[in-house]
Design a protein around this motif. Structure first.
Motif, PDB file in Angstrom:
ATOM      1  N   VAL A  21       0.841  -1.193   0.000  1.00  0.00           N
ATOM      2  CA  VAL A  21       0.000   0.000   0.000  1.00  0.00           C
ATOM      3  C   VAL A  21       0.877   1.243   0.000  1.00  0.00           C
ATOM      4  O   VAL A  21       1.945   1.271   0.617  1.00  0.00           O
ATOM      5  N   ASP A  22       0.422   2.242  -0.718  1.00  0.00           N
ATOM      6  CA  ASP A  22       1.083   3.545  -0.753  1.00  0.00           C
ATOM      7  C   ASP A  22       0.073   4.578  -0.267  1.00  0.00           C
ATOM      8  O   ASP A  22      -1.036   4.687  -0.819  1.00  0.00           O
ATOM      9  N   VAL A  23       0.441   5.311   0.775  1.00  0.00           N
ATOM     10  CA  VAL A  23      -0.426   6.360   1.315  1.00  0.00           C
ATOM     11  C   VAL A  23       0.246   7.699   1.043  1.00  0.00           C
ATOM     12  O   VAL A  23       1.266   8.030   1.653  1.00  0.00           O
ATOM     13  N   LYS A  24      -0.315   8.449   0.122  1.00  0.00           N
ATOM     14  CA  LYS A  24       0.297   9.715  -0.299  1.00  0.00           C
ATOM     15  C   LYS A  24      -0.580  10.890   0.101  1.00  0.00           C
ATOM     16  O   LYS A  24      -1.759  10.948  -0.249  1.00  0.00           O
ATOM     17  N   LYS A  25      -0.004  11.821   0.837  1.00  0.00           N
ATOM     18  CA  LYS A  25      -0.751  13.032   1.192  1.00  0.00           C
ATOM     19  C   LYS A  25      -0.760  13.966  -0.021  1.00  0.00           C
ATOM     20  O   LYS A  25       0.297  14.360  -0.515  1.00  0.00           O
ATOM     21  N   ILE A  26      -1.944  14.320  -0.493  1.00  0.00           N
ATOM     22  CA  ILE A  26      -2.065  15.174  -1.668  1.00  0.00           C
ATOM     23  C   ILE A  26      -2.618  16.559  -1.318  1.00  0.00           C
ATOM     24  O   ILE A  26      -2.784  17.397  -2.207  1.00  0.00           O
ATOM     25  N   GLY A  27      -2.878  16.791  -0.052  1.00  0.00           N
ATOM     26  CA  GLY A  27      -3.361  18.098   0.375  1.00  0.00           C
ATOM     27  C   GLY A  27      -3.167  18.285   1.862  1.00  0.00           C
ATOM     28  O   GLY A  27      -3.430  17.371   2.647  1.00  0.00           O
ATOM     29  N   ASP A  28      -2.685  19.465   2.255  1.00  0.00           N
ATOM     30  CA  ASP A  28      -2.460  19.746   3.675  1.00  0.00           C
ATOM     31  C   ASP A  28      -2.664  21.236   3.899  1.00  0.00           C
ATOM     32  O   ASP A  28      -1.759  22.037   3.695  1.00  0.00           O
ATOM     33  N   ARG A  29      -3.886  21.592   4.275  1.00  0.00           N
ATOM     34  CA  ARG A  29      -4.194  22.986   4.566  1.00  0.00           C
ATOM     35  C   ARG A  29      -4.209  23.167   6.082  1.00  0.00           C
ATOM     36  O   ARG A  29      -4.990  22.517   6.771  1.00  0.00           O
ATOM     37  N   PRO A  30      -3.364  24.039   6.611  1.00  0.00           N
ATOM     38  CA  PRO A  30      -3.284  24.199   8.055  1.00  0.00           C
ATOM     39  C   PRO A  30      -4.526  24.870   8.624  1.00  0.00           C
ATOM     40  O   PRO A  30      -5.236  25.601   7.920  1.00  0.00           O
ATOM     41  N   SER A  31      -4.791  24.607   9.874  1.00  0.00           N
ATOM     42  CA  SER A  31      -5.928  25.223  10.554  1.00  0.00           C
ATOM     43  C   SER A  31      -5.418  26.128  11.669  1.00  0.00           C
ATOM     44  O   SER A  31      -4.230  26.195  11.947  1.00  0.00           O
ATOM     45  N   GLY A  32      -6.341  26.812  12.315  1.00  0.00           N
ATOM     46  CA  GLY A  32      -5.988  27.716  13.404  1.00  0.00           C
ATOM     47  C   GLY A  32      -6.941  28.898  13.410  1.00  0.00           C
ATOM     48  O   GLY A  32      -7.924  28.924  12.660  1.00  0.00           O
ATOM     49  N   LYS A  33      -6.658  29.886  14.240  1.00  0.00           N
ATOM     50  CA  LYS A  33      -7.530  31.061  14.275  1.00  0.00           C
ATOM     51  C   LYS A  33      -6.778  32.304  14.717  1.00  0.00           C
ATOM     52  O   LYS A  33      -5.781  32.232  15.446  1.00  0.00           O
ATOM     53  N   THR A  34      -7.232  33.419  14.208  1.00  0.00           N
ATOM     54  CA  THR A  34      -6.842  34.718  14.729  1.00  0.00           C
ATOM     55  C   THR A  34      -7.927  35.100  15.726  1.00  0.00           C
ATOM     56  O   THR A  34      -9.113  35.127  15.377  1.00  0.00           O
ATOM     57  N   GLU A  35      -7.558  35.334  16.957  1.00  0.00           N
ATOM     58  CA  GLU A  35      -8.548  35.589  18.001  1.00  0.00           C
ATOM     59  C   GLU A  35      -9.450  36.762  17.642  1.00  0.00           C
ATOM     60  O   GLU A  35      -9.019  37.743  17.032  1.00  0.00           O
ATOM     61  N   ALA A  36     -10.707  36.643  18.046  1.00  0.00           N
ATOM     62  CA  ALA A  36     -11.679  37.698  17.759  1.00  0.00           C
ATOM     63  C   ALA A  36     -11.300  39.019  18.412  1.00  0.00           C
ATOM     64  O   ALA A  36     -11.741  40.088  17.983  1.00  0.00           O
ATOM     65  N   THR A  37     -10.466  38.944  19.446  1.00  0.00           N
ATOM     66  CA  THR A  37     -10.024  40.165  20.131  1.00  0.00           C
ATOM     67  C   THR A  37      -8.790  40.785  19.490  1.00  0.00           C
ATOM     68  O   THR A  37      -8.378  41.879  19.887  1.00  0.00           O
TER      69      THR A  37
END
Length: 443
Positions: free
Chosen positions: A338-354
């Motif tokens: 089996v070959d497991v290839k990552k084809i997309g990696d969009r980071p997550s997170g947030k800029t605080e509302a304050t």
């Protein structure tokens, strides 16, 4: 871009099939100092001149939108539009314009001190493949064409803001970079902005404003992260009768999908919204042949890095369990691989509302008589947000719909307000130099 329409536009305009409605967060109270700051900024004579300039430029802005929309920009083939946009930026009056190694267009407007850097960006690419008819058709006041809104309207708004600043003689304290970025859509995987903000030799902005979508109320301050994989099981393949007993990639893939979805279902029923989808599958050659290959493309999303990683690990475990199970029942021949290839990696997170940039964005919407709405979405702001750079994505004005569909449309309903919005937020972040008014926007 994947987005939620602002509450004021919830007549649920048609959105593209790859878009999704995403949870909006009720906007918190706006600190009065930011309300006062934006009002003071908007009252500056040069800013008022720029506001009027945006109105005066509406016919040219419309033509710019048509010209750019009719310049194809398929995924990974943005070069032609990059060259056109660079020429338009240079003509608009930027101090210097260049196209980088991945075809991002970068236009620099020098600040008086240059002690800070602010990036204002829209993306150059569309989701539509090479050969798509991108001719703009007008019905009444509405423009129809693939990509006319997402994000060609954003590109046009950023360009017009530069024109307005030049005509009004506005000077900022910080250096401002106007950017047309490649690779925002699909498997582009935010590659333009990832390159722009790369650790080795990239920009290190103090704040980042992405312009994507329509309206003047929405503020994306939370990045919807995603992991995407292509999982491929491989075996020797053979005749369905004569080679019976060898490993079967389809059997393994079926087990992997079952194990993954069963475990992911349990893991995603509580906590922050986290999604998963086995979206595309393929392989095999004939009904009387054991396939030599079976593959699937899988998408998972969450604004929580922890939940995203949790579901990711469930996929990895399911694939290995399926591999072991299939190999354990073979009667002859080599093992399955089996070959497991990552084809997309969009980071997550947030800029605080304050954070100042979010508060300022809300104050700008309020000033323009729109109700601010804080949202989560997958946009080019994901990358700076994940890097800890204060960042938001805001709309470019007007009303649009049908993103990612051939019948995409955009209506110029007071579209100039979109440019006013971008300008006010830009100046609040970059600081208005004393040559065009009192210093504004200092934290």
């Amino acid at each position: 871009m994947y987005r939620l329409l602002a509450p004021a536009a919830l007549s649920l305009l048609l959105i593209g099939s790859t878009s999704q409605l995403l949870k909006a967060q009720q906007a918190p109270a706006i600190d009065k100092r930011y309300v006062d700051e934006i009002k003071k900024l908007a009252d500056q004579p040069a800013v008022k001149t720029a506001f009027q300039t945006f109105i005066d430029l509406e016919p040219q802005t419309k033509q710019d939108l048509i010209n750019l929309t009719e310049t194809p920009s398929p995924p990974f083939k943005e070069q032609v539009r990059s060259k056109k946009y660079a020429a338009m930026m240079k003509e608009a009056g930027a101090d210097s314009v260049w196209i980088d190694e991945v075809n991002n267009v970068i236009a620099k407007r020098k600040g008086k001190s240059g002690k800070k850097t602010v990036i204002v960006e829209a993306h150059l690419d569309t989701v539509f493949p090479e050969g798509t008819d991108v001719k703009v058709k007008q019905k009444g006041d509405t423009l129809y064409a693939p990509g006319v809104g997402d994000d060609t309207r954003g590109l046009t708004a950023v360009l017009t803001v530069l024109k307005g600043m030049e005509k009004a003689g506005i000077e900022t304290d910080a250096d401002v970079f106007f950017v047309g970025a490649v690779g925002e859509e699909g498997l582009g995987d935010l590659r333009g902005v990832k390159h722009l903000l790369r650790k080795d030799g990239g920009f290190k902005p103090d704040s980042y404003i992405a312009v994507d979508g329509d309206g003047i109320g929405s503020i994306t301050h939370r990045g919807l992260g995603s992991h995407r994989y292509r999982v491929t099981f491989k075996g020797p393949g053979g005749h369905s009768y004569g080679s019976f007993g060898i490993v079967n990639p389809h059997s393994a893939l079926g087990k992997a999908i079952y194990y993954f979805t069963a475990d992911a279902d349990k893991a995603t029923r509580q906590g922050v919204k986290t999604t998963y989808s086995v979206s595309v599958i393929g392989g095999g050659t004939s009904v009387n042949a054991i396939p030599y290959e079976s593959w699937a493309e899988i998408d998972m999303r969450s604004e929580s890095p922890q939940k995203l990683n949790e579901v990711d690990q469930l996929l990895q475990a399911a694939v290995q369990k399926a591999l072991k199970d299939e190999n354990s029942i073979k009667r002859q021949g080599p093992d399955l691989t089996v070959d497991v290839k990552k084809i997309g990696d969009r980071p997550s997170g947030k800029t605080e509302a304050t954070a100042a940039i979010v508060q300022r964005a809300m104050a700008v919407s309020k000033y323009l008589n729109a109700e601010p709405s804080l949202e989560v979405s997958s946009t080019n702001a994901n990358t700076p947000i994940a890097l800890g750079i204060p960042a938001v994505t805001i709309g470019s004005g007007g009303i649009g719909g049908g993103e990612h569909a051939l019948n995409e449309w955009w209506l110029n309903d007071k579209g100039y307000l979109g440019m006013q919005r971008v300008l006010l937020l830009l100046l609040a972040e970059a600081g208005l130099d004393k040559t065009t008014g009192s210093p504004i926007g200092k934290k």
